[in-house]
Every structure is written in C-alpha cells, then in structure tokens.
Design a protein around this motif. Structure first.
Motif: not given
Length: 246
Positions: A68-90
């Motif tokens: 996301x960007x804020x005028x006069x402040x710069x760009x900021x991270x709002x999301x990182x990859x979600x850990x999603x386990x794949x196993x016998x019980x998804x």
C-alpha cells in the motif's frame, strides 16, 4: 534461424521485472508486514531506471494486494505469503487460521454435470456419472489466494450440492450428509500460468505464476468423496508438505 527466433521473442517489460524482484524480496522475508520499501529514488538507482518506471512497478504490487502507498510517506508491505501445509488432513479454514490469517471462501458457481474421464478415474466412477462441481475463491485477510474446483460424486453423496449452498465449508457440507471425516490420499503439485479468468479473480496479471494442486480425499472407509484442483497465487502462498507421524 534459432538466433532470429530468439531475437524475436517478446521481452518482459522492465517494470514487471522490477515488480517480480520486489515480490521475491517480500516472499523471502527481506521486507515483512508493515515494513517500508526503499524510496523511489533508491529503487530507481538499484534497477537503473527512472522513477516513473518504479512507480509503475509499485502500482502493480498495489493491485496484487502486496503493498500500500501513502502520499508523502512511501510504500509499505501489507502481505506476506501464507504458510499452507499439505498433508493427510487438508482443511482450508484451519490452515489459514494457524497461519494467523482470517479465512474466507466465496462461492463462484455450483453445477451438476457429467464426470470427465479424469474425474471418473479418480472418483472410481464412470465417465458421465453425475457430479457436483463447486467452483470457489479462497481468501486470507480479504486477499484472494486461490481459486478452486471441487468435484463430488452425486450418486455417492446425494444432497451435497444443497449443503454446499448452505455453507462455504466443504468439511461442514460433508458432515451434514454423514461424512464425519475424510483424509487426503494424494496430492500433485504443478507450476502453471494464470489464465484470464483466474487472473481476474486473484487480481493478478494473466500469465502470472500459479501453483496448482490436484488432490483426492476419501472417507473413513477409503471411498473417494472429493476430487479437487486448486490454483494458488504463487507469490501469496508457501505450500509445505507434511508427513504423518509414525
């Protein structure tokens, strides 16, 4: 001849290459949630481009829901990859909650049709046998992370379509028709590119990388109850394979 073909091949626009590089930085944890990205001037110097090109790249990350960007402040991270386990019980909701995110599923389409050859083979049915196909969108904290299609044998699970209309949860829908538990017996991972419809739902560009999982779930007696394919946005999910404890 080969040299001519290579020279004629389309090149990735520089702003897209910058967006992909920054996406990788975020995915690898170089910048975490809430972190401020380098200034436009710093990014322009890093990539050897003008600030207009950098702004174009940042706009692409904003559209993807990563920045996301804020005028006069710069760009900021709002999301990182979600850990999603794949196993016998998804279980989608459990996986997303465990990652500290808010899960949500949206129904896109629910249809009755005949099983394809591949679906019939997986479900131990015959081609053309009636199935319910559930098309949906999975979100974490309001950001779309995957589109999916789950196919259920109607002769084995009568009423599953009505239950899916009542609840977005596959686990809950199966429980309401008597399938108290189910497990994943196979998962196949494939790297693919987003088509136009997938890109629209996931708010990414057509051709962006996706991780496709193809899986089969069975009930307590080992009878197939769900055959599904899920297309995860490649930069929003980290899939981890879990083994069962001996």
């Amino acid at each position: 001849m080969n040299d001519a073909r290579r020279s004629a091949a389309p090149r990735t626009p520089i702003w897209q290459a910058i967006a992909q590089a920054l996406t990788s930085d975020i995915a690898e944890g170089r910048y975490g949630p809430g972190d401020k990205l380098p200034t436009e001037a710093a990014l322009a110097a890093r990539f050897g481009v003008n600030r207009h090109t950098v702004r174009h790249a940042l706009s692409g990350l904003v559209e993807k829901g990563l920045v996301r960007t804020r005028r006069g402040s710069g760009a900021f991270v709002i999301d990182t990859p979600t850990d999603y386990p794949i196993g016998a019980r998804v279980r989608f909701h459990e996986n997303v909650i465990a990652a500290g995110r808010r899960p949500e599923k949206r129904l896109l389409d629910l249809e009755r049709r005949g099983a394809t050859r591949g679906e019939a083979r997986a479900l131990h049915s015959a081609p053309g046998d009636p199935v319910c196909a559930y098309h949906g969108l999975s979100l974490a904290d309001g950001v779309p992370i995957a589109v999916f299609e789950s196919v259920f044998p109607l002769d084995r699970l009568p009423g599953i379509d009505a239950r899916l209309n009542e609840t977005s949860s596959v686990t809950e829908a199966l429980a309401r028709i008597g399938v108290a538990d189910f497990t994943r017996v196979s998962t196949r991972l494939t790297a693919v590119r987003a088509d136009a419809a997938q890109a629209l739902h996931l708010r990414i560009a057509e051709g962006d990388p996706l991780l496709r999982t193809t899986g089969l779930n069975v009930d307590a007696d080992g009878v197939p109850v769900e055959y599904g394919r899920t297309w995860f946005a490649g930069d929003r999910v980290t899939l981890t394979m879990e083994s069962e404890a001996p």
